[in-house]
Design a protein around this motif. Structure first.
Motif, PDB file in Angstrom:
ATOM      1  N   TRP A 132       0.758  -1.296   0.031  1.00 31.91           N
ATOM      2  CA  TRP A 132      -0.046   0.118   0.223  1.00 31.91           C
ATOM      3  C   TRP A 132       0.985   1.325  -0.028  1.00 31.91           C
ATOM      4  O   TRP A 132       1.672   1.289   0.820  1.00 31.91           O
ATOM      5  CB  TRP A 132      -0.735   0.289   1.197  1.00 31.91           C
ATOM      6  CG  TRP A 132      -1.653   1.101   1.555  1.00 31.91           C
ATOM      7  CD1 TRP A 132      -1.639   2.315   1.387  1.00 31.91           C
ATOM      8  CD2 TRP A 132      -3.249   0.874   1.684  1.00 31.91           C
ATOM      9  NE1 TRP A 132      -2.751   3.228   1.419  1.00 31.91           N
ATOM     10  CE2 TRP A 132      -3.756   2.118   1.761  1.00 31.91           C
ATOM     11  CE3 TRP A 132      -4.009  -0.063   2.095  1.00 31.91           C
ATOM     12  CZ2 TRP A 132      -5.010   2.395   2.342  1.00 31.91           C
ATOM     13  CZ3 TRP A 132      -5.562   0.097   2.586  1.00 31.91           C
ATOM     14  CH2 TRP A 132      -5.965   1.457   2.544  1.00 31.91           C
ATOM     15  N   VAL A 133       0.608   2.145  -1.114  1.00 33.25           N
ATOM     16  CA  VAL A 133       1.464   3.459  -1.005  1.00 33.25           C
ATOM     17  C   VAL A 133       0.678   4.555  -0.981  1.00 33.25           C
ATOM     18  O   VAL A 133      -0.548   4.621  -2.031  1.00 33.25           O
ATOM     19  CB  VAL A 133       2.572   3.196  -2.407  1.00 33.25           C
ATOM     20  CG1 VAL A 133       3.226   4.506  -2.453  1.00 33.25           C
ATOM     21  CG2 VAL A 133       3.413   2.145  -2.277  1.00 33.25           C
ATOM     22  N   ASN A 134       0.765   5.681  -0.265  1.00 34.35           N
ATOM     23  CA  ASN A 134       0.099   6.887  -0.347  1.00 34.35           C
ATOM     24  C   ASN A 134       0.856   7.941  -1.038  1.00 34.35           C
ATOM     25  O   ASN A 134       1.689   7.748  -1.937  1.00 34.35           O
ATOM     26  CB  ASN A 134      -0.287   7.207   1.230  1.00 34.35           C
ATOM     27  CG  ASN A 134      -1.269   6.567   1.857  1.00 34.35           C
ATOM     28  OD1 ASN A 134      -0.953   5.409   2.492  1.00 34.35           O
ATOM     29  ND2 ASN A 134      -2.284   7.049   1.953  1.00 34.35           N
ATOM     30  N   GLN A 135       0.128   9.155  -0.964  1.00 35.01           N
ATOM     31  CA  GLN A 135       0.335  10.441  -1.986  1.00 35.01           C
ATOM     32  C   GLN A 135       1.875  10.783  -1.304  1.00 35.01           C
ATOM     33  O   GLN A 135       2.404  10.788  -0.159  1.00 35.01           O
ATOM     34  CB  GLN A 135      -0.561  11.297  -1.712  1.00 35.01           C
ATOM     35  CG  GLN A 135      -0.663  12.108  -0.537  1.00 35.01           C
ATOM     36  CD  GLN A 135      -1.527  11.162   0.570  1.00 35.01           C
ATOM     37  OE1 GLN A 135      -1.889   9.939   0.378  1.00 35.01           O
ATOM     38  NE2 GLN A 135      -2.288  12.145   1.499  1.00 35.01           N
ATOM     39  N   GLN A 136       2.451  11.469  -2.259  1.00 33.30           N
ATOM     40  CA  GLN A 136       3.582  12.083  -2.079  1.00 33.30           C
ATOM     41  C   GLN A 136       4.844  11.208  -1.585  1.00 33.30           C
ATOM     42  O   GLN A 136       5.812  11.517  -0.696  1.00 33.30           O
ATOM     43  CB  GLN A 136       3.512  13.338  -1.168  1.00 33.30           C
ATOM     44  CG  GLN A 136       2.449  14.393  -1.916  1.00 33.30           C
ATOM     45  CD  GLN A 136       2.579  15.701  -1.123  1.00 33.30           C
ATOM     46  OE1 GLN A 136       2.056  15.658   0.062  1.00 33.30           O
ATOM     47  NE2 GLN A 136       2.829  16.884  -1.455  1.00 33.30           N
ATOM     48  N   VAL A 137       4.848   9.852  -1.856  1.00 28.11           N
ATOM     49  CA  VAL A 137       5.919   9.062  -1.653  1.00 28.11           C
ATOM     50  C   VAL A 137       6.878   8.852  -2.565  1.00 28.11           C
ATOM     51  O   VAL A 137       6.387   8.839  -3.557  1.00 28.11           O
ATOM     52  CB  VAL A 137       5.165   7.676  -1.204  1.00 28.11           C
ATOM     53  CG1 VAL A 137       6.189   6.684  -1.372  1.00 28.11           C
ATOM     54  CG2 VAL A 137       4.444   7.683   0.193  1.00 28.11           C
ATOM     55  N   THR A 138       8.123   8.826  -2.324  1.00 29.22           N
ATOM     56  CA  THR A 138       9.232   8.642  -2.990  1.00 29.22           C
ATOM     57  C   THR A 138       9.971   7.230  -2.619  1.00 29.22           C
ATOM     58  O   THR A 138      10.459   7.302  -1.624  1.00 29.22           O
ATOM     59  CB  THR A 138      10.117   9.668  -3.309  1.00 29.22           C
ATOM     60  OG1 THR A 138       9.505  10.835  -3.576  1.00 29.22           O
ATOM     61  CG2 THR A 138      11.544   9.262  -4.220  1.00 29.22           C
ATOM     62  N   ILE A 139      10.014   6.390  -3.633  1.00 31.06           N
ATOM     63  CA  ILE A 139      10.806   5.161  -3.534  1.00 31.06           C
ATOM     64  C   ILE A 139      11.529   4.938  -4.838  1.00 31.06           C
ATOM     65  O   ILE A 139      11.499   4.833  -5.670  1.00 31.06           O
ATOM     66  CB  ILE A 139       9.807   3.838  -3.419  1.00 31.06           C
ATOM     67  CG1 ILE A 139       8.627   4.212  -2.372  1.00 31.06           C
ATOM     68  CG2 ILE A 139      10.634   2.473  -3.063  1.00 31.06           C
ATOM     69  CD1 ILE A 139       7.413   3.036  -2.503  1.00 31.06           C
ATOM     70  N   GLY A 140      12.999   4.918  -4.411  1.00 37.16           N
ATOM     71  CA  GLY A 140      13.638   4.901  -5.356  1.00 37.16           C
ATOM     72  C   GLY A 140      15.228   5.239  -5.090  1.00 37.16           C
ATOM     73  O   GLY A 140      15.765   4.928  -3.860  1.00 37.16           O
ATOM     74  N   TYR A 141      16.108   5.631  -6.076  1.00 35.28           N
ATOM     75  CA  TYR A 141      17.509   5.645  -6.004  1.00 35.28           C
ATOM     76  C   TYR A 141      17.838   6.728  -4.992  1.00 35.28           C
ATOM     77  O   TYR A 141      17.245   8.091  -4.967  1.00 35.28           O
ATOM     78  CB  TYR A 141      18.180   5.709  -7.030  1.00 35.28           C
ATOM     79  CG  TYR A 141      18.194   4.624  -8.258  1.00 35.28           C
ATOM     80  CD1 TYR A 141      19.132   3.615  -8.235  1.00 35.28           C
ATOM     81  CD2 TYR A 141      17.008   4.380  -9.023  1.00 35.28           C
ATOM     82  CE1 TYR A 141      19.172   2.518  -8.941  1.00 35.28           C
ATOM     83  CE2 TYR A 141      16.923   3.729  -9.824  1.00 35.28           C
ATOM     84  CZ  TYR A 141      18.054   2.434  -9.820  1.00 35.28           C
ATOM     85  OH  TYR A 141      17.836   1.311 -10.756  1.00 35.28           O
ATOM     86  N   LYS A 142      19.055   6.545  -4.234  1.00 37.55           N
ATOM     87  CA  LYS A 142      19.654   7.528  -3.566  1.00 37.55           C
ATOM     88  C   LYS A 142      20.886   8.002  -4.221  1.00 37.55           C
ATOM     89  O   LYS A 142      21.484   9.154  -4.427  1.00 37.55           O
ATOM     90  CB  LYS A 142      20.032   7.286  -1.887  1.00 37.55           C
ATOM     91  CG  LYS A 142      20.805   8.092  -1.093  1.00 37.55           C
ATOM     92  CD  LYS A 142      21.150   7.710   0.211  1.00 37.55           C
ATOM     93  CE  LYS A 142      22.003   6.603   0.004  1.00 37.55           C
ATOM     94  NZ  LYS A 142      22.357   6.487   1.644  1.00 37.55           N
ATOM     95  N   ASP A 143      21.491   6.850  -4.690  1.00 43.27           N
ATOM     96  CA  ASP A 143      22.784   7.186  -5.507  1.00 43.27           C
ATOM     97  C   ASP A 143      23.098   6.004  -6.727  1.00 43.27           C
ATOM     98  O   ASP A 143      21.928   5.276  -6.732  1.00 43.27           O
ATOM     99  CB  ASP A 143      23.955   7.164  -4.554  1.00 43.27           C
ATOM    100  CG  ASP A 143      24.321   6.028  -3.679  1.00 43.27           C
ATOM    101  OD1 ASP A 143      23.952   5.049  -4.109  1.00 43.27           O
ATOM    102  OD2 ASP A 143      24.386   6.298  -2.584  1.00 43.27           O
ATOM    103  N   LYS A 144      24.065   5.841  -7.130  1.00 41.35           N
ATOM    104  CA  LYS A 144      24.100   4.583  -8.306  1.00 41.35           C
ATOM    105  C   LYS A 144      24.345   3.314  -7.778  1.00 41.35           C
ATOM    106  O   LYS A 144      24.204   2.269  -8.523  1.00 41.35           O
ATOM    107  CB  LYS A 144      25.444   4.754  -9.128  1.00 41.35           C
ATOM    108  CG  LYS A 144      26.629   4.957  -8.608  1.00 41.35           C
ATOM    109  CD  LYS A 144      27.557   5.346  -9.713  1.00 41.35           C
ATOM    110  CE  LYS A 144      29.137   5.254  -8.795  1.00 41.35           C
ATOM    111  NZ  LYS A 144      30.118   5.514  -9.814  1.00 41.35           N
ATOM    112  N   SER A 145      24.215   2.944  -6.529  1.00 43.51           N
ATOM    113  CA  SER A 145      24.486   1.842  -5.599  1.00 43.51           C
ATOM    114  C   SER A 145      23.073   0.893  -5.968  1.00 43.51           C
ATOM    115  O   SER A 145      23.404  -0.418  -5.710  1.00 43.51           O
ATOM    116  CB  SER A 145      24.994   2.056  -4.129  1.00 43.51           C
ATOM    117  OG  SER A 145      23.807   2.444  -3.415  1.00 43.51           O
TER     118      SER A 145
END
Length: 209
Positions: A132-145
């Protein structure tokens, strides 16, 4: 009599709207992703308390009422066979997706993802089932790792950030506006900036990640 007429008019308008969205059944008929789309439909119908109807009718209602589901539907079709993808691309022009919700096509997303209010939400991670994911959520890269790997039955609430090459376990809740940049074990609730564990296996705790 007036109320009866109003109800009839509403029903007629709803029927016309559903008819307008009916071409979106074509990709579902053609795709190889029916099983996982069916699981999505059942999850969304349960969460949104949709009336007991046939699968195709529930699919049309979801495609009409929730642009976020449309994004997920197109993502599933993109993962399927060529016929489903071609029909999806043709129809997408007439039935646009939610413009502020981004699902990266390289992700592996398990069945039953529910997206509540897709405004300004980015999902660029591999995600398990029944999340379950709500609004204004960011799931992703912090750097190239690398990018996050999310387990099953994970809830990521409004404004949270889950970043980097980390693992989030099963049955985790990430509180609103939290920033998670480290691994999260199973069966936890995490909150804060940076996020810390405040509940583990149903017991209140105070633990750093």
């Amino acid at each position: 009599m007036v109320n009866i007429m109003k109800n009839l008019i509403r029903q007629a308008i709803f029927s016309l709207i559903i008819f307008w969205f009916s071409p979106l059944l074509i990709p579902f008929i053609l795709t190889t992703e029916k099983e996982i789309i069916t699981a999505d439909i059942k999850r969304w119908a349960e969460v949104l308390n949709l009336p007991e109807q046939g699968l195709w009718m529930q699919l049309l209602v979801l495609l009409y009422k929730t642009q976020e589901f449309r994004n997920l539907y197109y993502y599933r079709l993109l993962k399927g066979n060529l016929n489903g993808r071609i029909s999806m691309y043709l129809l997408k022009k007439f039935y646009p997706e939610c413009p502020s919700l981004f699902l990266d096509s390289s992700c592996c997303i398990g069945a039953g993802l529910f997206i509540q209010h897709g405004f300004s939400t980015i999902i660029m991670a591999d995600i398990g089932e029944q999340c379950w994911v709500n609004q204004q959520v960011t799931i992703g890269y912090k750097d190239k790792s690398g990018r996050p790997k999310i387990g099953n039955n994970v809830r990521i609430t409004a404004g949270a950030k889950v970043l980097g090459n980390i693992q989030v376990g099963d049955n985790v809740t990430i509180g609103a506006n939290s920033v998670v940049v480290k691994d999260v074990p199973n069966d936890c609730v995490v909150v804060g900036i940076p996020a810390a564990i405040i509940r583990r296996n149903g017991v209140k705790v105070e633990e750093k990640l």
